[in-house]
Design a protein around this motif. Structure first.
Motif: not given
Length: 491
Positions: A348-349, A352, A356-358
């Motif tokens: 996830l890093s 983001t 916000v997650i792209s």
């Protein structure tokens, strides 16, 4: 019969005949239509076209209860018993015999349960609670329940997937007893040796259509594989030699009291090391402690020379360690989430932008890995739960491979998936080793261990009993160590 779900045609004019006193195999890859056929025979689905005939007469099952009443029972891979009821109470739930004044006749229930187990040739206490029963014993309770209803057709859906060798042998004796009693058995398994041992006929499905329904006599496993996948599979264990690099994973004197003791080993880059042993030997528990899910009482774990913090999966991940768990549905995936979201969960890093997650980055990662692993799906936005078992396994692999691990631990990587997908997973593991990833593979499938491993570590009752190089690994040497008969413990 034919059955469609929206635009997807799950079954297309499939026919099958089951005879009393015969075990009949149903073969096919994941997604071939086996589950849809079983659910239609069990009354869960109604066919769009075609019919079911029992003793030559058409029958219509309005639901599972109607199918059971007609004598059709399904024994699923994972039985669903009420854990706080006894074995006897589970068998007769909802239809208990009555004594005077309408009270439940518990003595009659118990005697009938004992008689059923005697007919099956197994020793199971009718009074013991269902909680704590092994999967094998739970399946026997389900079979006894079916016999108590005078079921004439028993459908066994992957009944051996979670069983040990001894439990499989006992189940086979039960199936043979059922045949002798005149029951018709439809047996579904991805293990071809089981099909050839138990069954006389086999019906093969591919892409929802009937390929063949024929006697097994005269067929070879290769013939059956070609019918299932529509091509020659080639090597099921496509292990390619890979140059070995430096040590990537070091486990030194790892101990968890009462579970495993003094476990030490190393895995080098480019090496596939199998951790073998009987059920209960402690293999999965070692993997969980290495990754930091479970505590360890002593010992240390190093990745590329850097010690991992005990009990910290995040520390393991940051060091480049990945774990594909045995139970993909409960521990490897979030079944309600989309395919693309599951693939992105471990990184996830990197996906983001700010907080916000792209979505574009998440979708790009999912498209890339779906292509690399030849994932079969309708839309990446669909819940991962709609995929076949083999494709779910690929999603778990994609989730971890996306973070480019140094060490990959895979626990039972091909359990419950079809033979075509199994060959693809083996190909992928060989490719990963060729790219320098260190792989620790836990498997109860002995041919898989012998076919894919550069070295075999064998555990018995929580201890390492052997470290066998590939050229010396045989079924006899591995099983000897797994049963505690190895001459020396691994160093």
């Amino acid at each position: 019969m034919s059955k469609s779900f929206g635009a997807v045609r799950a079954l297309s004019e499939v026919s099958i005949e089951l005879f009393a006193g015969e075990a009949h195999a149903l073969a096919g890859e994941n997604g071939a239509g086996k589950s849809t056929l079983v659910k239609t025979l069990a009354g869960v689905h109604r066919p769009d076209e075609g019919e079911v005939l029992l003793d030559g007469r058409p029958v219509v099952f309005d639901g599972p209860a109607a199918a059971r009443a007609a004598g059709v029972a399904v024994i699923y891979q994972e039985p669903t018993l009420f854990p706080d009821l006894s074995v006897t109470e589970n068998i007769f739930l909802g239809r208990q015999p009555r004594a005077r004044l309408g009270r439940i006749d518990r003595r009659a229930m118990r005697e009938e349960a004992a008689r059923l187990f005697s007919r099956l040739g197994v020793a199971l206490d009718p009074d013991r609670p269902a909680r704590g029963l092994s999967i094998a014993d739970q399946q026997l309770v389900e079979i006894a329940k079916a016999l108590s209803r005078e079921a004439r057709v028993l459908i066994m859906d992957e009944p051996t997937a979670a069983l040990s060798g001894a439990e499989v042998a006992r189940l086979f004796s039960v199936v043979k007893a059922l045949r002798e009693q005149g029951r018709a058995v439809l047996f579904i398994s991805h293990r071809l040796d089981e099909i050839f041992e138990l069954c006389r006929q086999v019906t093969t499905l591919r892409d929802g259509a009937l390929v063949a329904s024929e006697p097994l006599a005269g067929l070879t496993p290769g013939d059956l594989v070609r019918r299932m996948v529509g091509r020659d599979l080639g090597a099921l264990y496509p292990k390619q030699p890979a140059p070995l690099g430096e040590v990537a994973l070091t486990v030194h004197r790892l101990t968890r009291e009462g579970v495993f003791t003094d476990v030490s080993f190393q895995v080098r880059r480019g090496e596939i090391v199998a951790l073998a042993g009987l059920v209960g030997a402690g293999r999965t528990e070692v993997a969980r402690a290495v990754f930091g899910i479970d505590r360890r009482d002593a010992g240390r774990v190093e990745v590329a020379g850097h010690a991992l913090r005990p009990g910290s999966p995040s520390s393991a991940m940051a060091a480049g360690l990945a774990l594909v768990p045995e139970d993909r549905r409960q521990q490897g995936l979030v079944m309600e989430m989309s395919i693309e979201r599951n693939i992105g969960l471990t990184g996830l890093s990197a996906l983001t932008r700010g907080a916000v997650i792209s979505r574009a980055a998440e979708r790009g990662r999912a498209v890339d890995w779906a292509d690399r692993l030849r994932l079969k799906f309708a839309r990446l936005g669909d819940p991962v739960g709609v995929l076949s078992g083999g494709n779910q396994q690929k999603v778990v692999l994609a989730k971890w491979l996306a973070i480019e691990p140094e060490v990959l631990i895979v626990d039972e990587p091909t359990r419950g998936i079809d033979i075509g997908t199994k060959a693809e997973v083996h190909r992928l593991l060989s490719e990963l080793a060729g790219r320098g990833i260190a792989i620790l593979m836990i498997s109860s499938d002995l041919p898989e261990v012998l076919g894919m491993a550069d070295r075999v570590l064998v555990m018995h009752e929580g201890r390492l009993t052997a470290d066998i190089p590939r050229e010396q690994a045989t079924e006899e040497s591995v099983m000897s160590a797994a049963t505690g008969r190895a001459p020396e413990a691994a160093a």
